[in-house]
Scaffold this active site. Structure first.
Site, PDB file in Angstrom:
ATOM      1  N   SER A 112      19.937  37.974  55.063  1.00  0.00           N
ATOM      2  CA  SER A 112      19.887  39.324  54.490  1.00  0.00           C
ATOM      3  C   SER A 112      18.457  39.767  54.194  1.00  0.00           C
ATOM      4  O   SER A 112      17.606  38.954  53.817  1.00  0.00           O
ATOM      5  CB  SER A 112      20.695  39.330  53.190  1.00  0.00           C
ATOM      6  OG  SER A 112      20.362  40.449  52.401  1.00  0.00           O
ATOM      7  N   TYR A 136      18.343  46.126  56.206  1.00  0.00           N
ATOM      8  CA  TYR A 136      18.654  47.364  55.506  1.00  0.00           C
ATOM      9  C   TYR A 136      17.538  48.326  55.865  1.00  0.00           C
ATOM     10  O   TYR A 136      16.396  47.914  56.060  1.00  0.00           O
ATOM     11  CB  TYR A 136      18.655  47.150  53.998  1.00  0.00           C
ATOM     12  CG  TYR A 136      19.913  46.521  53.456  1.00  0.00           C
ATOM     13  CD1 TYR A 136      21.165  46.978  53.836  1.00  0.00           C
ATOM     14  CD2 TYR A 136      19.833  45.493  52.519  1.00  0.00           C
ATOM     15  CE1 TYR A 136      22.308  46.422  53.314  1.00  0.00           C
ATOM     16  CE2 TYR A 136      20.983  44.929  51.990  1.00  0.00           C
ATOM     17  CZ  TYR A 136      22.214  45.398  52.383  1.00  0.00           C
ATOM     18  OH  TYR A 136      23.348  44.854  51.865  1.00  0.00           O
ATOM     19  N   THR A 162      22.754  47.064  58.907  1.00  0.00           N
ATOM     20  CA  THR A 162      23.911  47.395  58.068  1.00  0.00           C
ATOM     21  C   THR A 162      23.865  48.881  57.739  1.00  0.00           C
ATOM     22  O   THR A 162      22.859  49.380  57.228  1.00  0.00           O
ATOM     23  CB  THR A 162      23.897  46.544  56.789  1.00  0.00           C
ATOM     24  OG1 THR A 162      24.009  45.174  57.180  1.00  0.00           O
ATOM     25  CG2 THR A 162      25.049  46.895  55.863  1.00  0.00           C
ATOM     26  N   LYS A 258      26.510  46.709  61.632  1.00  0.00           N
ATOM     27  CA  LYS A 258      27.528  46.212  60.697  1.00  0.00           C
ATOM     28  C   LYS A 258      27.941  47.298  59.721  1.00  0.00           C
ATOM     29  O   LYS A 258      27.073  47.974  59.144  1.00  0.00           O
ATOM     30  CB  LYS A 258      26.946  45.028  59.912  1.00  0.00           C
ATOM     31  CG  LYS A 258      27.800  44.530  58.758  1.00  0.00           C
ATOM     32  CD  LYS A 258      27.253  43.222  58.236  1.00  0.00           C
ATOM     33  CE  LYS A 258      28.023  42.695  57.054  1.00  0.00           C
ATOM     34  NZ  LYS A 258      27.612  43.290  55.782  1.00  0.00           N
ATOM     35  N   HIS A 282      31.671  45.926  53.775  1.00  0.00           N
ATOM     36  CA  HIS A 282      30.750  45.290  52.849  1.00  0.00           C
ATOM     37  C   HIS A 282      31.507  44.460  51.795  1.00  0.00           C
ATOM     38  O   HIS A 282      31.110  44.383  50.636  1.00  0.00           O
ATOM     39  CB  HIS A 282      29.886  46.347  52.153  1.00  0.00           C
ATOM     40  CG  HIS A 282      28.449  45.939  51.983  1.00  0.00           C
ATOM     41  ND1 HIS A 282      27.455  46.385  52.806  1.00  0.00           N
ATOM     42  CD2 HIS A 282      27.835  45.127  51.096  1.00  0.00           C
ATOM     43  CE1 HIS A 282      26.292  45.878  52.415  1.00  0.00           C
ATOM     44  NE2 HIS A 282      26.505  45.098  51.372  1.00  0.00           N
TER      45      HIS A 282
HETATM   46  C1  LIG Z   1      27.149  38.798  46.891  1.00  0.00           C
HETATM   47  C2  LIG Z   1      27.173  39.557  48.174  1.00  0.00           C
HETATM   48  C3  LIG Z   1      25.984  40.034  48.691  1.00  0.00           C
HETATM   49  C4  LIG Z   1      25.992  40.733  49.894  1.00  0.00           C
HETATM   50  N1  LIG Z   1      24.798  41.131  50.420  1.00  0.00           N
HETATM   51  C5  LIG Z   1      24.797  41.726  51.637  1.00  0.00           C
HETATM   52  C6  LIG Z   1      23.560  42.060  52.243  1.00  0.00           C
HETATM   53  O1  LIG Z   1      22.506  41.801  51.709  1.00  0.00           O
HETATM   54  N2  LIG Z   1      23.607  42.676  53.454  1.00  0.00           N
HETATM   55  C7  LIG Z   1      24.794  42.966  54.103  1.00  0.00           C
HETATM   56  O2  LIG Z   1      24.791  43.512  55.194  1.00  0.00           O
HETATM   57  N3  LIG Z   1      25.969  42.631  53.542  1.00  0.00           N
HETATM   58  C8  LIG Z   1      25.996  42.012  52.343  1.00  0.00           C
HETATM   59  N4  LIG Z   1      27.181  41.659  51.783  1.00  0.00           N
HETATM   60  C9  LIG Z   1      28.429  41.899  52.538  1.00  0.00           C
HETATM   61  C10 LIG Z   1      28.745  40.701  53.422  1.00  0.00           C
HETATM   62  O3  LIG Z   1      27.841  40.568  54.489  1.00  0.00           O
HETATM   63  C11 LIG Z   1      30.146  40.804  54.013  1.00  0.00           C
HETATM   64  O4  LIG Z   1      30.292  42.055  54.641  1.00  0.00           O
HETATM   65  C12 LIG Z   1      31.248  40.615  52.996  1.00  0.00           C
HETATM   66  O5  LIG Z   1      30.884  39.692  52.013  1.00  0.00           O
HETATM   67  C13 LIG Z   1      32.508  40.136  53.710  1.00  0.00           C
HETATM   68  O6  LIG Z   1      33.559  39.981  52.817  1.00  0.00           O
HETATM   69  P1  LIG Z   1      33.972  38.556  52.188  1.00  0.00           P
HETATM   70  O7  LIG Z   1      32.976  38.286  51.108  1.00  0.00           O
HETATM   71  O8  LIG Z   1      35.325  38.810  51.666  1.00  0.00           O
HETATM   72  O9  LIG Z   1      33.915  37.516  53.287  1.00  0.00           O
HETATM   73  C14 LIG Z   1      27.210  40.963  50.571  1.00  0.00           C
HETATM   74  C15 LIG Z   1      28.397  40.478  50.042  1.00  0.00           C
HETATM   75  C16 LIG Z   1      28.396  39.782  48.858  1.00  0.00           C
HETATM   76  C17 LIG Z   1      29.694  39.229  48.341  1.00  0.00           C
END
Ligand SMILES: Cc1cc2nc3c(=O)[nH]c(=O)nc-3n(C[C@H](O)[C@H](O)[C@H](O)COP(=O)(O)O)c2cc1C
Length: 391
Positions: A112, A136, A162, A258, A282
């Site tokens: 990330s 981002y 994203t 994404k 997300h």
């Molecule tokens: C704590 C946390 C931080 C996240 N940070 C990012 C991020 O920095 N960039 C991004 O594209 N998605 C981020 N996401 C989304 C994840 O990439 C992903 O889409 C999502 O967690 C999928 O769902 P799941 O947690 O149920 O597997 C984050 C999700 C969580 C839970």
């Protein structure tokens, strides 16, 4: 916790419980939570739970092959560790542990922009391993372009942009918990940290985590009421298809987008030349009330029409969830919280345990479905929704 201790976690939910016990409330909620009423967060899981399978029998499943390809290169499992920011608040440099676990299991790791380990630190930790960088789009365009250039120089194979975060979602758990970066030393936080001595000691020894990729970026001007709202202020809400085309040209390599849930957006992204999309909301952390990703998958697949690869994330907690996603037509899944729980429970052994559980469950579910290889995970495995049912 020693490795044999973590092997007593038998499911992702067991790992979640261990993470919950080890972390202060504010940190656990940062990872666990969704936006507003968390409708979409719950709906992602509910969509998996609604699907029923029609297993084949008598297929000689004495051996099973879980290998596949994504973007033309092989993976040991149809899974990637998706991008999650701020992992270091749960485990010092937790992204390094996640990248090493991904390497051990032969799957790509997506770093990330908001990681607490830099692009270069991760590349050095897993030399030669398949890494993707998640960008981002910051208001500071030059800064974004420099990040992309750093990822190229460090050998990252794909850029994942994203697009579901023009502004930060309203994550009320973070607001209630006074959670922000850097930590705010409120009475509530100090009391919460003190109740979790193993976590507090690890954080104390490592020093407060820093969003290493963003060092040098001017901090958001306003005072923060939570990590998400403060980070959200850095993003470029004017980012659009034309701007994405400029990013595509600046990067020049494999491009993954994404956060897509619609057919018209998919069509435009195909025409724009992207190589894959991730059907994602997300993890329910942005628009609350948005469609569950598994429910959006058929529409995106139809629009993609085999021209680009379609991945999906959101709610994957079991190996059988991967079978369901692939039977619906996804090329692979991304996991967010599943491996986060593992790393927050026990660092590298915990992250490996999460992948081990998912790999074992996938292998078992494939055999129980009579699927000996990924290509045999086909739509006929899914029970068609009854006419008139709320599919
Ligand atoms: C704590 C946390 C931080 C996240 N940070 C990012 C991020 O920095 N960039 C991004 O594209 N998605 C981020 N996401 C989304 C994840 O990439 C992903 O889409 C999502 O967690 C999928 O769902 P799941 O947690 O149920 O597997 C984050 C999700 C969580 C839970």
């Amino acid at each position: 916790m020693n490795a044999s201790g973590i092997n007593r976690a038998f499911s992702i939910d067991d790992l979640r419980e261990r993470a919950r016990r080890r972390l202060p409330r504010g940190v656990f909620d940062l990872y666990e939570g969704g936006a507003e009423d968390e409708l979409t967060l719950r709906e992602n899981r509910a969509a998996f739970e609604r699907i029923r399978l029609r297993p084949r029998v008598l297929r000689d499943v004495s051996s099973v092959d879980t290998t596949t390809t994504v973007l033309g290169t092989p993976l040991a499992l149809p899974l990637l560790i998706g991008p999650t920011g701020a992992v270091g608040f749960g485990w010092p440099h937790g992204e390094v542990a996640l990248a090493r676990a991904a390497q051990q299991f032969g799957v790509p790791f997506v770093l990330s922009t908001s990681a607490t380990s830099s692009i270069e630190r991760i590349a050095q930790a897993v030399p030669g391993h398949r890494l993707w960088f998640q960008a981002y789009i910051l208001k500071d365009t030059d800064f974004t372009l420099r990040l992309i250039e750093r990822a190229r120089l460090a050998g990252y194979e794909a850029l994942m942009v994203t697009v579901d975060l023009p502004v930060g979602g309203k994550r009320e758990r973070d607001m209630r918990n006074d959670f922000s970066v850097p930590f705010r030393w409120t009475a509530r936080n100090v009391a919460g940290f003190a109740r979790k001595p193993a976590w507090a000691l690890a954080q104390l020894l490592a020093g407060q985590p820093v969003l290493e990729n963003l060092v040098g970026l001017e901090a958001p001007k306003t005072s923060t009421s939570g990590l998400v709202s403060s980070v959200g202020r850095r993003y470029d809400a004017s980012f659009d298809f034309e701007a994405l085309a400029r990013i595509r040209d600046a990067w020049g390599g494999k491009l993954v987008v994404k956060g897509v849930v619609r057919d018209d957006d998919t069509e435009r992204l195909v025409r724009l030349g992207c190589d894959a999309v991730v059907v994602s909301n997300h993890g329910g952390r942005q628009l609350d009330g948005g469609i569950a990703t598994l429910d959006a998958l058929p529409e995106v697949l139809e629009a993609a029409a085999g021209r680009i690869e379609v991945l999906v994330d959101g709610g994957v907690r079991r190996g059988v969830d991967i079978v369901k996603a692939l039977a619906l037509g996804a090329k692979a899944v991304l996991v967010g919280r599943a491996t986060l729980y593992g790393v927050c429970a026990a660092g590298l052994p915990g992250a490996c345990r999460a992948l081990d559980i998912l790999a074992d469950e996938l292998n078992r579910s494939m055999r129980l479905c009579g699927a000996r290889q990924i290509a045999e995970i086909t739509p006929d495995l899914i029970v068609a929704a009854a006419p008139g049912s709320a599919a």
